[in-house]
Motif scaffolding. Structure first.
Motif, PDB file in Angstrom:
ATOM      1  N   SER A   4       0.848  -1.184   0.000  1.00  0.00           N
ATOM      2  CA  SER A   4       0.000   0.000   0.000  1.00  0.00           C
ATOM      3  C   SER A   4       0.887   1.238   0.000  1.00  0.00           C
ATOM      4  CB  SER A   4      -0.911  -0.003   1.228  1.00  0.00           C
ATOM      5  OG  SER A   4      -0.138   0.207   2.387  1.00  0.00           O
ATOM      6  N   THR A   5       0.279   2.371  -0.289  1.00  0.00           N
ATOM      7  CA  THR A   5       1.022   3.628  -0.308  1.00  0.00           C
ATOM      8  C   THR A   5       1.662   3.906   1.046  1.00  0.00           C
ATOM      9  OG1 THR A   5      -0.442   4.493  -2.017  1.00  0.00           O
ATOM     10  CG2 THR A   5       0.817   6.093  -0.762  1.00  0.00           C
ATOM     11  N   SER A   6       0.996   3.518   2.124  1.00  0.00           N
ATOM     12  CA  SER A   6       1.552   3.770   3.458  1.00  0.00           C
ATOM     13  C   SER A   6       2.827   2.975   3.704  1.00  0.00           C
ATOM     14  CB  SER A   6       0.517   3.467   4.533  1.00  0.00           C
ATOM     15  OG  SER A   6       0.169   2.110   4.512  1.00  0.00           O
ATOM     16  N   GLN A   7       3.008   1.872   3.003  1.00  0.00           N
ATOM     17  CA  GLN A   7       4.212   1.057   3.156  1.00  0.00           C
ATOM     18  C   GLN A   7       5.350   1.533   2.263  1.00  0.00           C
ATOM     19  OE1 GLN A   7       2.010  -2.569   2.241  1.00  0.00           O
ATOM     20  NE2 GLN A   7       2.794  -3.422   4.162  1.00  0.00           N
ATOM     21  N   LEU A   8       5.041   2.397   1.330  1.00  0.00           N
ATOM     22  CA  LEU A   8       6.053   2.822   0.363  1.00  0.00           C
ATOM     23  C   LEU A   8       7.274   3.438   1.027  1.00  0.00           C
ATOM     24  CD1 LEU A   8       6.928   3.194  -2.565  1.00  0.00           C
ATOM     25  CD2 LEU A   8       5.663   5.345  -2.578  1.00  0.00           C
ATOM     26  N   LEU A  10       8.560   2.946   3.958  1.00  0.00           N
ATOM     27  CA  LEU A  10       9.375   1.913   4.607  1.00  0.00           C
ATOM     28  C   LEU A  10      10.188   1.135   3.583  1.00  0.00           C
ATOM     29  CD1 LEU A  10       6.774   0.557   7.194  1.00  0.00           C
ATOM     30  CD2 LEU A  10       8.718   2.088   7.625  1.00  0.00           C
ATOM     31  N   LEU A  11       9.576   0.831   2.468  1.00  0.00           N
ATOM     32  CA  LEU A  11      10.288   0.090   1.426  1.00  0.00           C
ATOM     33  C   LEU A  11      11.380   0.945   0.783  1.00  0.00           C
ATOM     34  CD1 LEU A  11       7.251  -1.756  -0.125  1.00  0.00           C
ATOM     35  CD2 LEU A  11       9.089  -2.757   1.235  1.00  0.00           C
ATOM     36  N   LEU A  12      11.104   2.212   0.583  1.00  0.00           N
ATOM     37  CA  LEU A  12      12.117   3.092   0.008  1.00  0.00           C
ATOM     38  C   LEU A  12      13.274   3.314   0.977  1.00  0.00           C
ATOM     39  CD1 LEU A  12       9.835   5.662  -1.813  1.00  0.00           C
ATOM     40  CD2 LEU A  12      11.334   3.984  -2.877  1.00  0.00           C
ATOM     41  N   ASP A  13      12.995   3.274   2.274  1.00  0.00           N
ATOM     42  CA  ASP A  13      14.056   3.398   3.277  1.00  0.00           C
ATOM     43  C   ASP A  13      15.062   2.252   3.187  1.00  0.00           C
ATOM     44  OD1 ASP A  13      13.130   5.767   4.355  1.00  0.00           O
ATOM     45  OD2 ASP A  13      12.011   4.789   5.976  1.00  0.00           O
ATOM     46  N   LYS A  14      14.625   1.119   2.691  1.00  0.00           N
ATOM     47  CA  LYS A  14      15.497  -0.052   2.589  1.00  0.00           C
ATOM     48  C   LYS A  14      16.392  -0.025   1.345  1.00  0.00           C
ATOM     49  CE  LYS A  14      12.383  -3.013   5.147  1.00  0.00           C
ATOM     50  NZ  LYS A  14      11.573  -4.225   5.132  1.00  0.00           N
ATOM     51  N   PHE A  15      16.169   0.918   0.466  1.00  0.00           N
ATOM     52  CA  PHE A  15      16.974   1.012  -0.753  1.00  0.00           C
ATOM     53  C   PHE A  15      18.414   1.306  -0.375  1.00  0.00           C
ATOM     54  CE2 PHE A  15      18.612   3.780  -4.238  1.00  0.00           C
ATOM     55  CZ  PHE A  15      18.687   2.802  -5.214  1.00  0.00           C
ATOM     56  N   LEU A  23      14.624  -1.535  -6.860  1.00  0.00           N
ATOM     57  CA  LEU A  23      13.690  -0.577  -7.460  1.00  0.00           C
ATOM     58  C   LEU A  23      12.898  -1.210  -8.595  1.00  0.00           C
ATOM     59  CD1 LEU A  23      15.710   2.764  -7.451  1.00  0.00           C
ATOM     60  CD2 LEU A  23      13.882   2.045  -5.909  1.00  0.00           C
ATOM     61  N   ASP A  24      13.536  -2.102  -9.357  1.00  0.00           N
ATOM     62  CA  ASP A  24      12.818  -2.820 -10.406  1.00  0.00           C
ATOM     63  C   ASP A  24      11.669  -3.624  -9.799  1.00  0.00           C
ATOM     64  OD1 ASP A  24      14.559  -1.834 -12.333  1.00  0.00           O
ATOM     65  OD2 ASP A  24      15.790  -3.657 -12.380  1.00  0.00           O
ATOM     66  N   GLN A  25      11.939  -4.275  -8.668  1.00  0.00           N
ATOM     67  CA  GLN A  25      10.912  -5.073  -8.010  1.00  0.00           C
ATOM     68  C   GLN A  25       9.800  -4.191  -7.462  1.00  0.00           C
ATOM     69  OE1 GLN A  25      11.008  -8.560  -7.996  1.00  0.00           O
ATOM     70  NE2 GLN A  25       8.875  -8.204  -7.450  1.00  0.00           N
ATOM     71  N   LEU A  26      10.168  -3.049  -6.861  1.00  0.00           N
ATOM     72  CA  LEU A  26       9.147  -2.119  -6.369  1.00  0.00           C
ATOM     73  C   LEU A  26       8.262  -1.637  -7.506  1.00  0.00           C
ATOM     74  CD1 LEU A  26      10.666   0.334  -3.726  1.00  0.00           C
ATOM     75  CD2 LEU A  26       8.855  -1.343  -3.418  1.00  0.00           C
ATOM     76  N   ALA A  54      16.186   7.020  -4.496  1.00  0.00           N
ATOM     77  CA  ALA A  54      15.217   5.929  -4.615  1.00  0.00           C
ATOM     78  C   ALA A  54      13.938   6.398  -5.300  1.00  0.00           C
ATOM     79  CB  ALA A  54      14.907   5.359  -3.228  1.00  0.00           C
ATOM     80  N   ILE A  55      13.436   7.544  -4.899  1.00  0.00           N
ATOM     81  CA  ILE A  55      12.170   8.043  -5.442  1.00  0.00           C
ATOM     82  C   ILE A  55      12.298   8.406  -6.918  1.00  0.00           C
ATOM     83  CG2 ILE A  55      10.491   9.930  -5.320  1.00  0.00           C
ATOM     84  CD1 ILE A  55      11.095   9.933  -2.229  1.00  0.00           C
TER      85      ILE A  55
END
Length: 106
Positions: A4-8, A10-15, A23-26, A54-55
């Motif tokens: 979900s957008t709210s998890q984005l 957290l996922l970008l923080d892991k980059f 990023l391809d997987q995201l 990342a963004i």
């Protein structure tokens, strides 16, 4: 992994900026839509250098996959160009320019 957008954030923080696979997987798992594109651009405007990389990398992947940016989103990306603090973020935006419909006012 559907997210979900709210998890984005957290996922970008892991980059880790050591490879493009993450990023391809995201991009594959987190489909682009106008509200998500807007959210990412807004986040890039206030993010630190690590997040901006990342963004902007994710935005570039969305564009390559066919996402279209509105006039407002394009204008914000153009204003973001001199404001990003890392060369890689700037490069991502520059690489997007040929496919952006640049508003007349810009």
């Amino acid at each position: 992994m559907k997210v979900s957008t709210s998890q984005l954030g957290l996922l970008l923080d892991k980059f880790d900026n050591k490879g493009n696979d993450y990023l391809d997987q995201l991009a594959a798992d987190f489909p682009a839509d106008p509200s998500r594109l807007r959210h990412l651009i807004e986040r890039a405007e206030s993010a630190d250098a690590h997040q901006q990389i990342a963004i902007t990398g994710l935005l570039k992947r969305y564009q390559a996959a066919g996402a279209r940016f509105s006039e407002t989103q394009t204008a914000r990306l153009l204003r973001l160009l001199p404001a990003v603090s890392h060369w890689e973020s700037r490069l991502h935006i520059l690489q997007m320019l040929p496919a952006l419909a640049i508003p007349r006012a810009e």
